[in-house]
Design a protein around this motif. Structure first.
Motif, PDB file in Angstrom:
ATOM      1  N   UNK A  39     -67.880   4.464  29.863  1.00 39.42           N
ATOM      2  CA  UNK A  39     -68.407   5.246  30.566  1.00 39.42           C
ATOM      3  C   UNK A  39     -67.838   4.879  31.797  1.00 39.42           C
ATOM      4  N   UNK A  40     -67.312   4.407  32.053  1.00 37.44           N
ATOM      5  CA  UNK A  40     -66.351   4.285  33.670  1.00 37.44           C
ATOM      6  C   UNK A  40     -65.411   6.061  33.498  1.00 37.44           C
ATOM      7  N   UNK A  41     -64.997   6.873  32.760  1.00 38.41           N
ATOM      8  CA  UNK A  41     -63.849   7.147  32.425  1.00 38.41           C
ATOM      9  C   UNK A  41     -64.648   9.185  33.222  1.00 38.41           C
ATOM     10  N   UNK A  42     -63.229   8.993  34.171  1.00 38.48           N
ATOM     11  CA  UNK A  42     -63.863   9.942  35.345  1.00 38.48           C
ATOM     12  C   UNK A  42     -63.659  11.602  34.798  1.00 38.48           C
ATOM     13  N   UNK A  43     -65.330  12.079  34.271  1.00 37.09           N
ATOM     14  CA  UNK A  43     -65.342  12.795  33.974  1.00 37.09           C
ATOM     15  C   UNK A  43     -64.698  14.658  34.535  1.00 37.09           C
ATOM     16  N   UNK A  44     -65.355  14.365  35.497  1.00 36.92           N
ATOM     17  CA  UNK A  44     -64.548  15.426  36.756  1.00 36.92           C
ATOM     18  C   UNK A  44     -63.395  14.900  36.847  1.00 36.92           C
ATOM     19  N   UNK A  45     -62.447  14.536  36.399  1.00 40.12           N
ATOM     20  CA  UNK A  45     -60.932  14.019  37.150  1.00 40.12           C
ATOM     21  C   UNK A  45     -60.302  14.761  36.319  1.00 40.12           C
ATOM     22  N   UNK A  46     -58.826  15.209  37.229  1.00 40.61           N
ATOM     23  CA  UNK A  46     -57.899  15.917  36.923  1.00 40.61           C
ATOM     24  C   UNK A  46     -57.165  14.793  36.171  1.00 40.61           C
TER      25      UNK A  46
END
Length: 77
Positions: A39-46
């Motif tokens: 749930x803490x995965x950076x979905x909008x991350x590079x």
């Protein structure tokens, strides 16, 4: 989030792209499955944001190798 590439192509954020990867038959399958469960995965991350997240999670070297492979594929899209 959708970003603009240098060649004016639109590109989905790496984190979001990774979440869509299924049944590839390679290392990326495992890391993508773990990302979908996190749930803490950076979905909008590079890719660097994803690597930073993996470092916080104390991921092993195989996870980072999978991210390297995934980044290459993502950049080719």
């Amino acid at each position: 989030m959708i970003e603009q590439n240098d060649d004016d192509r639109l590109q989905v954020a790496f984190g979001r792209w990774l979440l869509t990867q299924r049944n590839r038959g390679d290392w990326v399958d495992g890391i993508a499955e773990a990302a979908r469960a996190d749930r803490t995965f950076p979905r909008e991350g590079d890719p660097e944001a994803v690597r930073a997240h993996l470092r916080k999670q104390q991921a092993d070297g195989d996870a980072f190798a999978a991210i390297d492979d995934a980044e290459s594929d993502w950049m080719a899209v």
